[in-house]
Design a protein around this motif. Structure first.
Motif, mmCIF file in Angstrom:
data_model
loop_
_atom_site.group_PDB
_atom_site.id
_atom_site.type_symbol
_atom_site.label_atom_id
_atom_site.label_comp_id
_atom_site.label_asym_id
_atom_site.label_seq_id
_atom_site.Cartn_x
_atom_site.Cartn_y
_atom_site.Cartn_z
ATOM 1 N N HIS A 1 -46.357 29.963 100.229
ATOM 2 C CA HIS A 1 -45.874 29.003 101.221
ATOM 3 C C HIS A 1 -44.654 29.599 101.936
ATOM 4 C CE1 HIS A 1 -44.443 25.449 103.223
ATOM 5 N NE2 HIS A 1 -45.425 24.711 102.728
ATOM 6 N N PRO A 2 -44.657 29.572 103.273
ATOM 7 C CA PRO A 2 -43.540 30.189 104.003
ATOM 8 C C PRO A 2 -42.176 29.617 103.645
ATOM 9 C CG PRO A 2 -44.925 28.858 105.470
ATOM 10 C CD PRO A 2 -45.671 29.033 104.191
ATOM 11 N N ASP A 3 -42.098 28.325 103.360
ATOM 12 C CA ASP A 3 -40.808 27.740 102.998
ATOM 13 C C ASP A 3 -40.337 28.195 101.625
ATOM 14 O OD1 ASP A 3 -40.474 26.378 105.374
ATOM 15 O OD2 ASP A 3 -41.404 24.538 104.645
ATOM 16 N N HIS A 4 -41.276 28.429 100.718
ATOM 17 C CA HIS A 4 -40.910 28.956 99.402
ATOM 18 C C HIS A 4 -40.380 30.383 99.539
ATOM 19 C CE1 HIS A 4 -43.180 26.035 96.571
ATOM 20 N NE2 HIS A 4 -43.043 25.471 97.758
ATOM 21 N N ILE A 5 -41.056 31.169 100.369
ATOM 22 C CA ILE A 5 -40.609 32.543 100.601
ATOM 23 C C ILE A 5 -39.221 32.547 101.237
ATOM 24 C CG2 ILE A 5 -41.074 34.647 101.915
ATOM 25 C CD1 ILE A 5 -44.081 34.004 101.595
ATOM 26 N N GLN A 6 -39.022 31.671 102.206
ATOM 27 C CA GLN A 6 -37.720 31.598 102.871
ATOM 28 C C GLN A 6 -36.639 31.119 101.912
ATOM 29 O OE1 GLN A 6 -36.568 32.992 105.385
ATOM 30 N NE2 GLN A 6 -36.107 31.643 107.111
ATOM 31 N N ALA A 7 -36.959 30.168 101.044
ATOM 32 C CA ALA A 7 -35.986 29.702 100.051
ATOM 33 C C ALA A 7 -35.577 30.845 99.137
ATOM 34 C CB ALA A 7 -36.564 28.542 99.243
#
Length: 308
Positions: free
Chosen positions: A158-164
């Motif tokens: 998930h892009p938001d998990h990667i960004q987090a």
């Protein structure tokens, strides 16, 4: 219930997650255990999960393509989940609404990737330094000895998990630099950083128990003896296993609070019912920064603060 160590009150844990519910899924039992022991637990959630799928029919009107008010509702769900876990310090990165859930779609290979259309304020588009600075200020205020976040793939892409993950790891570095952004607080170096993980052996055992019980739909497509998803970690790569089986019911209560995202007949509850408390009561971690502390007979730390 477990007995806290004599210096538990001096222990401070910081968790960085992408959306409401991620924290309860990944580390809910650990959070409940540490909160009960009097350790400091701070949760930073990077978005309000505005793009999440809604599993409650009567709340479908809140969806992003209709009223677009799901984030507000998930904020109340997170409040309820944290109350269940006993966690009193939970915040949104930069304040509620600073960054929006980026959404996702599924890749043919079975992992998440960025959606075709992404909101201008999506977390995936956030400037890394800007977002990291918001977390630097939290780190320097809370002064945690331990940080927990995702691996570089965000568990399942998930892009938001990667960004987090990126924001947490970068902020941890910046927060420790004495000359960096002095107005954000006194420098603080985090002693130990972990990535949340799922034990391969326990995942296979859980899947086998489900299949033996005739359940072919929970974690559909996963073979107990076949290839497992990226979020499953080989046991040899694990560093810590926090036994919080006394807090499984608490974790389940927190999961149930996230009602728009998680159903009580979903995989977490099904696995717990079939395998017992150890399915979700022992939570595992990979150590990525800091020294490994004392370990048990299985070669794993039993406490994220081990050695501190």
């Amino acid at each position: 219930m477990s007995t806290p160590s004599s210096n538990a009150g001096d222990h401070r844990l910081l968790l960085v997650h992408a959306h409401p519910d991620d924290e309860s899924i990944g580390q809910g039992a650990t959070m409940a255990k540490y909160a009960a022991e009097g350790r400091g637990v701070t949760l930073v959630t990077c978005t309000a999960g505005e793009m999440g799928e809604i599993l409650v029919p009567e709340l479908e009107h809140l969806a992003a393509d209709r009223e677009d008010r799901l984030g507000e509702h998930r904020r109340t769900e997170l409040d309820a989940a944290m109350k269940a876990l006993g966690v009193t310090d939970h915040r949104f990165l930069g304040g509620f609404g600073r960054y929006r859930d980026s959404g996702m779609k599924w890749h043919a290979d079975g992992h998440a990737i960025a959606a075709d259309d992404i909101h201008d304020n999506a977390f995936w588009r956030a400037d890394l330094t800007e977002a990291a600075d918001l977390l630097v200020e939290v780190i320097r205020e809370v002064r945690p000895q331990v940080l927990v976040t995702y691996d570089q793939f965000g568990g399942y892409g998930h892009p938001d998990h990667i960004q987090a993950h990126r924001v947490a790891m970068y902020a941890a570095q910046l927060a420790a630099v004495p000359s960096y952004r002095k107005e954000l607080g006194a420098p603080w170096s985090i002693a130990k950083i972990y990535w949340g993980a799922m034990s391969e052996s326990r995942m296979r055992a859980g899947l086998r128990a489900l299949r033996d019980a005739g359940d072919t739909t929970t974690f559909e497509g996963m073979d107990p003896d076949g290839k497992l998803p990226h979020f499953v970690t080989a046991d040899e790569d694990l560093a810590c296993g926090v036994d919080a089986t006394d807090y499984v019911d608490t974790k389940m209560a927190a999961l149930a609070a996230h009602a728009t995202q998680i159903t009580t007949d979903g995989p977490f509850f099904a696995l717990s019912n079939n395998v017992g408390a150890t399915a979700w009561g022992i939570e595992f971690y990979r150590l990525v920064h800091g020294e490994l502390g004392p370990v048990g007979e299985d070669g794993l730390e039993t406490d994220l603060f081990a050695g501190l």
